[in-house]
Design a protein around this motif. Sequence first.
Motif, PDB file in Angstrom:
ATOM      1  N   GLY A   1       0.805  -1.211   0.000  1.00 47.09           N
ATOM      2  CA  GLY A   1       0.000   0.000   0.000  1.00 47.09           C
ATOM      3  C   GLY A   1       0.839   1.262   0.000  1.00 47.09           C
ATOM      4  N   ALA A   2       2.107   1.150   0.385  1.00 46.48           N
ATOM      5  CA  ALA A   2       2.958   2.341   0.506  1.00 46.48           C
ATOM      6  C   ALA A   2       3.095   3.121  -0.796  1.00 46.48           C
ATOM      7  CB  ALA A   2       4.333   1.940   1.050  1.00 46.48           C
ATOM      8  N   PRO A   3       3.526   2.510  -1.907  1.00 48.61           N
ATOM      9  CA  PRO A   3       3.673   3.289  -3.136  1.00 48.61           C
ATOM     10  C   PRO A   3       2.335   3.620  -3.791  1.00 48.61           C
ATOM     11  CG  PRO A   3       4.167   0.996  -3.561  1.00 48.61           C
ATOM     12  CD  PRO A   3       3.979   1.115  -2.078  1.00 48.61           C
ATOM     13  N   PHE A   4       1.263   3.038  -3.266  1.00 45.75           N
ATOM     14  CA  PHE A   4      -0.051   3.346  -3.815  1.00 45.75           C
ATOM     15  C   PHE A   4      -0.666   4.558  -3.116  1.00 45.75           C
ATOM     16  CE2 PHE A   4      -3.830   2.562  -6.136  1.00 45.75           C
ATOM     17  CZ  PHE A   4      -3.466   1.684  -7.141  1.00 45.75           C
ATOM     18  N   LEU A   5      -0.518   4.630  -1.809  1.00 46.03           N
ATOM     19  CA  LEU A   5      -1.172   5.701  -1.053  1.00 46.03           C
ATOM     20  C   LEU A   5      -0.269   6.907  -0.815  1.00 46.03           C
ATOM     21  CD1 LEU A   5      -3.124   3.623   1.634  1.00 46.03           C
ATOM     22  CD2 LEU A   5      -3.914   4.434  -0.593  1.00 46.03           C
ATOM     23  N   THR A   6       1.017   6.672  -0.610  1.00 46.31           N
ATOM     24  CA  THR A   6       1.909   7.774  -0.232  1.00 46.31           C
ATOM     25  C   THR A   6       1.991   8.884  -1.280  1.00 46.31           C
ATOM     26  OG1 THR A   6       3.213   6.249   1.131  1.00 46.31           O
ATOM     27  CG2 THR A   6       4.213   8.369   0.580  1.00 46.31           C
ATOM     28  N   PRO A   7       2.280   8.581  -2.551  1.00 45.05           N
ATOM     29  CA  PRO A   7       2.406   9.677  -3.523  1.00 45.05           C
ATOM     30  C   PRO A   7       1.092  10.423  -3.756  1.00 45.05           C
ATOM     31  CG  PRO A   7       3.429   7.666  -4.337  1.00 45.05           C
ATOM     32  CD  PRO A   7       2.602   7.288  -3.153  1.00 45.05           C
ATOM     33  N   ILE A   8      -0.036   9.769  -3.474  1.00 46.43           N
ATOM     34  CA  ILE A   8      -1.341  10.349  -3.763  1.00 46.43           C
ATOM     35  C   ILE A   8      -1.898  11.159  -2.594  1.00 46.43           C
ATOM     36  CG2 ILE A   8      -3.718   9.835  -4.481  1.00 46.43           C
ATOM     37  CD1 ILE A   8      -1.636   9.205  -6.579  1.00 46.43           C
ATOM     38  N   PHE A   9      -1.548  10.764  -1.341  1.00 51.81           N
ATOM     39  CA  PHE A   9      -2.185  11.380  -0.183  1.00 51.81           C
ATOM     40  C   PHE A   9      -1.233  11.966   0.853  1.00 51.81           C
ATOM     41  CE2 PHE A   9      -5.161   8.009  -1.652  1.00 51.81           C
ATOM     42  CZ  PHE A   9      -6.194   8.843  -2.058  1.00 51.81           C
ATOM     43  N   ASP A  10       0.064  11.757   0.728  1.00 49.74           N
ATOM     44  CA  ASP A  10       1.024  12.335   1.661  1.00 49.74           C
ATOM     45  C   ASP A  10       1.296  13.784   1.238  1.00 49.74           C
ATOM     46  OD1 ASP A  10       3.286  13.124   3.140  1.00 49.74           O
ATOM     47  OD2 ASP A  10       4.111  11.099   3.164  1.00 49.74           O
ATOM     48  N   GLY A  11       0.979  14.726   2.115  1.00 47.68           N
ATOM     49  CA  GLY A  11       1.141  16.134   1.774  1.00 47.68           C
ATOM     50  C   GLY A  11       2.562  16.536   1.506  1.00 47.68           C
ATOM     51  N   ARG A  12       3.524  15.808   2.047  1.00 51.71           N
ATOM     52  CA  ARG A  12       4.928  16.122   1.824  1.00 51.71           C
ATOM     53  C   ARG A  12       5.396  15.696   0.437  1.00 51.71           C
ATOM     54  NH1 ARG A  12       6.306  12.792   7.099  1.00 51.71           N
ATOM     55  NH2 ARG A  12       4.879  11.482   5.879  1.00 51.71           N
ATOM     56  N   GLU A  13       4.534  14.931  -0.272  1.00 48.77           N
ATOM     57  CA  GLU A  13       4.861  14.484  -1.624  1.00 48.77           C
ATOM     58  C   GLU A  13       4.385  15.472  -2.688  1.00 48.77           C
ATOM     59  OE1 GLU A  13       6.525  11.606  -2.535  1.00 48.77           O
ATOM     60  OE2 GLU A  13       6.965  11.365  -0.418  1.00 48.77           O
ATOM     61  N   ILE A  14       3.696  16.528  -2.271  1.00 52.94           N
ATOM     62  CA  ILE A  14       3.231  17.517  -3.228  1.00 52.94           C
ATOM     63  C   ILE A  14       4.429  18.216  -3.856  1.00 52.94           C
ATOM     64  CG2 ILE A  14       1.925  19.650  -3.544  1.00 52.94           C
ATOM     65  CD1 ILE A  14       0.162  18.779  -1.188  1.00 52.94           C
ATOM     66  N   VAL A  15       4.498  18.194  -5.171  1.00 48.94           N
ATOM     67  CA  VAL A  15       5.595  18.824  -5.903  1.00 48.94           C
ATOM     68  C   VAL A  15       5.057  20.089  -6.555  1.00 48.94           C
ATOM     69  CG1 VAL A  15       7.304  18.565  -7.731  1.00 48.94           C
ATOM     70  CG2 VAL A  15       6.648  16.580  -6.334  1.00 48.94           C
ATOM     71  N   GLN A  16       5.545  21.205  -6.126  1.00 44.92           N
ATOM     72  CA  GLN A  16       5.094  22.470  -6.697  1.00 44.92           C
ATOM     73  C   GLN A  16       5.625  22.627  -8.118  1.00 44.92           C
ATOM     74  OE1 GLN A  16       2.865  24.307  -5.199  1.00 44.92           O
ATOM     75  NE2 GLN A  16       2.935  23.137  -3.302  1.00 44.92           N
ATOM     76  N   GLY A  17       4.767  23.121  -8.981  1.00 46.65           N
ATOM     77  CA  GLY A  17       5.159  23.264 -10.375  1.00 46.65           C
ATOM     78  C   GLY A  17       4.736  22.039 -11.160  1.00 46.65           C
ATOM     79  N   GLY A  18       5.662  21.236 -11.634  1.00 52.48           N
ATOM     80  CA  GLY A  18       5.347  20.048 -12.404  1.00 52.48           C
ATOM     81  C   GLY A  18       5.742  18.766 -11.705  1.00 52.48           C
ATOM     82  N   GLY A  19       5.172  17.652 -12.156  1.00 51.98           N
ATOM     83  CA  GLY A  19       5.537  16.349 -11.622  1.00 51.98           C
ATOM     84  C   GLY A  19       4.820  15.957 -10.356  1.00 51.98           C
ATOM     85  N   ASN A  20       3.692  16.585 -10.048  1.00 53.53           N
ATOM     86  CA  ASN A  20       2.951  16.273  -8.840  1.00 53.53           C
ATOM     87  C   ASN A  20       1.933  15.163  -9.099  1.00 53.53           C
ATOM     88  OD1 ASN A  20       1.911  16.716  -6.111  1.00 53.53           O
ATOM     89  ND2 ASN A  20       0.115  17.544  -7.152  1.00 53.53           N
ATOM     90  N   PHE A  21       1.793  14.237  -8.118  1.00 57.82           N
ATOM     91  CA  PHE A  21       0.800  13.170  -8.228  1.00 57.82           C
ATOM     92  C   PHE A  21      -0.261  13.257  -7.133  1.00 57.82           C
ATOM     93  CE2 PHE A  21       4.605  11.404 -10.259  1.00 57.82           C
ATOM     94  CZ  PHE A  21       4.077  11.126 -11.515  1.00 57.82           C
ATOM     95  N   ASN A  22      -0.013  14.030  -6.107  1.00 57.76           N
ATOM     96  CA  ASN A  22      -1.021  14.280  -5.072  1.00 57.76           C
ATOM     97  C   ASN A  22      -1.982  15.324  -5.641  1.00 57.76           C
ATOM     98  OD1 ASN A  22      -2.530  15.143  -2.841  1.00 57.76           O
ATOM     99  ND2 ASN A  22      -0.809  14.974  -1.416  1.00 57.76           N
ATOM    100  N   LEU A  23      -2.871  14.867  -6.522  1.00 56.77           N
ATOM    101  CA  LEU A  23      -3.705  15.784  -7.291  1.00 56.77           C
ATOM    102  C   LEU A  23      -4.755  16.478  -6.425  1.00 56.77           C
ATOM    103  CD1 LEU A  23      -4.134  13.733 -10.586  1.00 56.77           C
ATOM    104  CD2 LEU A  23      -2.386  15.417  -9.979  1.00 56.77           C
TER     105      LEU A  23
END
Length: 582
Positions: free
Chosen positions: A483-505
Amino acid sequence: MRTRISTSHPRTSHPLRVTALSIAAVSVGAVLAGCSSTSSRSSASSAFSAANCKGGTLTVLEQGSLSEFDPARLYTSGGGQIPALFFRALTTRDRVPGAAGDTVVPDLATDTGEPSQNATVWTYHLKPGLKYQDGTAITSADIKYAVERTFDAQLAGGPPYLRDWLVGGDTYQGPYKDPKGLSSIETPDADTIVFHLRKSEGGFPYLAAMTQFAPVPKAKDTGTQYADNPVSSGPYQFAGYTPKKQLELVRNKYWSASTDSQRLACPDKIDIQSGLDATVINQRLAAGVGADKYAITTDTSIGPTQLAQLTGNKALASRVITGAFAETVYLAFNTKKAPFDNQLVREALSYAVDRQAVVNAVGGSSLATAATTFLPNQSALGYHPYDYFPAGASGDAAKAKQILAQAGYPNGISVTLNYENTDDDGDGPAVATALQAAYAQAGIHVKLAPTGTDSDAFRAVVGDTANEPGLSLNTWGADWPSGAPFLTPIFDGREIVQGGGNFNLAQYNDAAVNARIDQINQITDNTAAQQQWGDLDAQLGKLALTVPLYFPKNLTLFGPGVKNVYLSEWRGTYDIAVVSVK
């Protein structure tokens, strides 16, 4: 970012999906009936012996362009299973049928890693006798260098985890600019490598299976040109390569099966033809004549003609693998943009969704399973069934209207839906049109906005936090069976990438959820972590941050002369590294 059949990482590209066609699925049991077994590996074709499988030429027919073979970038740029033929990493996934195939096992390393300091330090020791295609020894320094070069901007495109996980990774710019390297990767001797992480990561052995960890000899590194002729650490090496068209592989005489129990390396040669039409691929595989008798595909699901033939053609049905890669097609809300900052609006869209129409749009129940959870229905990911906004098979328009009125929209609402402008990926115009029709019944008027000409162009728009649309149609697949690579990039606020390349939509950032993710990541026992990931998915599901639509299925043909073809549960299809043509 990945090919539905062939890869395993974020937003994927996908094989052909069949529009408006529903036909009974060929079950895995039927496909694998009558299989023999050898060392826990089963063959779906004729008798197979791992001790006597060497010889012949395997043909691989691909839609993908095969335009990138730098191990640093093999993530968003495709390649699927093919790199496993010439790249080895510290670990890999066990190449056996069933649930055991979700297990991480050693590859170049002697074990899956020794965790210490609460899983913030991981130590690996290399097996003796490892060599490149030129006979030189593979060392820990080569793996350190390989990991470091993934940080260089000109080699961007690989998995983002190490930039976040490694101490100093957030500012490191790669060995071309900083030849001193990362101090958080130590190589005390030629056979030992130690990684220092800034936080606990119990899933590190899964990450260590990615091509980022495939060794690159510094003396042979040609920068951006390395992709054209990489140095092999696996059983095959390049013999000829025409980007986007063809790749010819021959044996690496310095590879030894004594150091590699995961790749059988049966064929003498492998001829990979790329950039082909999906219909042509399936026609050639179905006919199975000439060289195509010994052919497979790693990125193309079967088409309508073959689907229609299955029920009356036992010989063809026996050459189909049915499986599912762990991924979810879903609607993403940008909660920073009105009206999707209102949870009631998001709930209304959840109640109104017609999942049956969506499933029909991508080919029916043969090729898709309706989804109400974000985590796919696989135990390795920690799947817990839930349905907080029950829409039934075709949507609850009355409930959606009621919720919209509570949200302040008694007369309905108008929204714009952005999606990739191709149906090849199963999340394009056909699905968007089905959603538009269903939502109209609930007073939700959807303006369709096809975006970009391909996956990269679409991602450039939706992954830009400053310009992200309010509503978009996306796909997410797990990088490894957790579940880690499924939930973390989508819901972890620290994974938000400003500009381009963001998956926490959703651009969702909750300190408690972030802390919960850290807590689960400390667990090195994957079975124990599964329950926790499932619980977190169920918790997040109540917030209607996404509308899960369906879990794709794969039906994949192989030529009549191909042996040792069994379902790889993790990949959702067969495994190119163990098939034989002899």
